[in-house]
Scaffold this motif. Sequence first.
Motif, short mmCIF file in Angstrom:
data_model
loop_
_atom_site.label_atom_id
_atom_site.label_comp_id
_atom_site.label_asym_id
_atom_site.label_seq_id
_atom_site.Cartn_x
_atom_site.Cartn_y
_atom_site.Cartn_z
N GLY A 217 0.77 -1.22 -0.09
CA GLY A 217 0.01 -0.05 0.03
C GLY A 217 0.92 1.32 -0.05
N GLY A 218 0.58 2.14 0.79
CA GLY A 218 1.55 3.38 0.99
C GLY A 218 0.88 4.45 0.03
N GLU A 219 0.09 4.22 -0.86
CA GLU A 219 -0.38 5.17 -1.80
C GLU A 219 -0.72 6.66 -1.07
OE1 GLU A 219 -4.77 4.19 -2.99
OE2 GLU A 219 -3.28 3.25 -4.15
N LYS A 220 -1.59 6.36 -0.11
CA LYS A 220 -2.07 7.87 0.52
C LYS A 220 -0.77 8.58 1.11
CE LYS A 220 -4.91 9.12 4.54
NZ LYS A 220 -3.82 9.98 5.25
N GLN A 221 0.02 7.93 1.72
CA GLN A 221 1.45 8.69 2.17
C GLN A 221 2.08 9.40 0.77
OE1 GLN A 221 0.21 5.85 3.05
NE2 GLN A 221 0.58 5.59 5.44
#
Length: 319
Positions: free
Chosen positions: A259-263
């Motif tokens: 994931g990590g797309e938001k950050q």
Amino acid sequence: MADHDPRELQKQLADVSKRPEPELRGTPITPDRYYSKDYMDQEWDKIWTRTWQIAGLSRELQNKGDYITTSLGSEKILCTRGDDDKIRAFYNVCQHRGMQLVEAASGNDRRLTCPYHGWAYDIAGTLKFVPDEADYPQGSPCGKSNLVEIPCEEWAGFVWYNMDEDCASLKSFLGPIAEQIDSYPMEEMVRTHWVTVEGDFNWKLVQDNFSESYHVPFVHPGAVYVLEYSHQHCQFDHYDEGHCRMFMPGAGPAKVIKGGEKQTLEILAEELKLWELDPDDYRGGNIRNLRKDLQRQKRALGDAKGYDFSTYHDDQLTD
């Protein structure tokens, strides 16, 4: 002056291919290298006084008579631009009684006068005046007891010096690193910040830090969302000349991050806006496309936005 002109290489791409892995000796790196005075003394004799160092920016020596001072260890260095437009480096020491000749960090003067006994040198290092000149029984020291000059070159927007009078040229010292630096217009850049950090630790700890990425997720936890740190996916190269480099893919989360797309999109929001990319296009599992898309967008819009990327590989636009 340097023996090559960066402008001649302006359209040449640097070699970024992987270097052969160095042979590991398997010998331990002993702790005394970091605290032993004897080891430190050997480094002074074999490294610091025999390698090229940066004295300052070329922009600081634009006019005849400009000077800058710097220091390395116990040595004080003075750089001047002479009337012949040549930049020279000297030990910043009056040849009379060893007094530091110039104390200011920078300035402009045609005569450099010792604050102790008034001996005065021109900006080419020649002793021009001493008080009571006729009183010296061995004859006037003027023109004889001149400043001690050391090798000096101007390149990539910096003034460099070397305390080894038999040193190799700066270009030879840098080796293949030179063409990589030449791919950036360093001489056209302007310094906006000047920060000095003093630390109670051995200098090699800094070099150690920039030779690995193992520390990144712990020291720079936010960076893992915009930078690859795993050694399997980065490139670490060592050169015979003693230099090293590392390439770390950017503009996306490290592969180990799920994931990590938001950050990632939050951190890169301003850059995506500048390059006219819509963050929403990278939600829902598309974040891995961002790096190459950003490279293509920079390549397509760079000229219109005032950037010249003609000497950069695509990876240099993000990594």
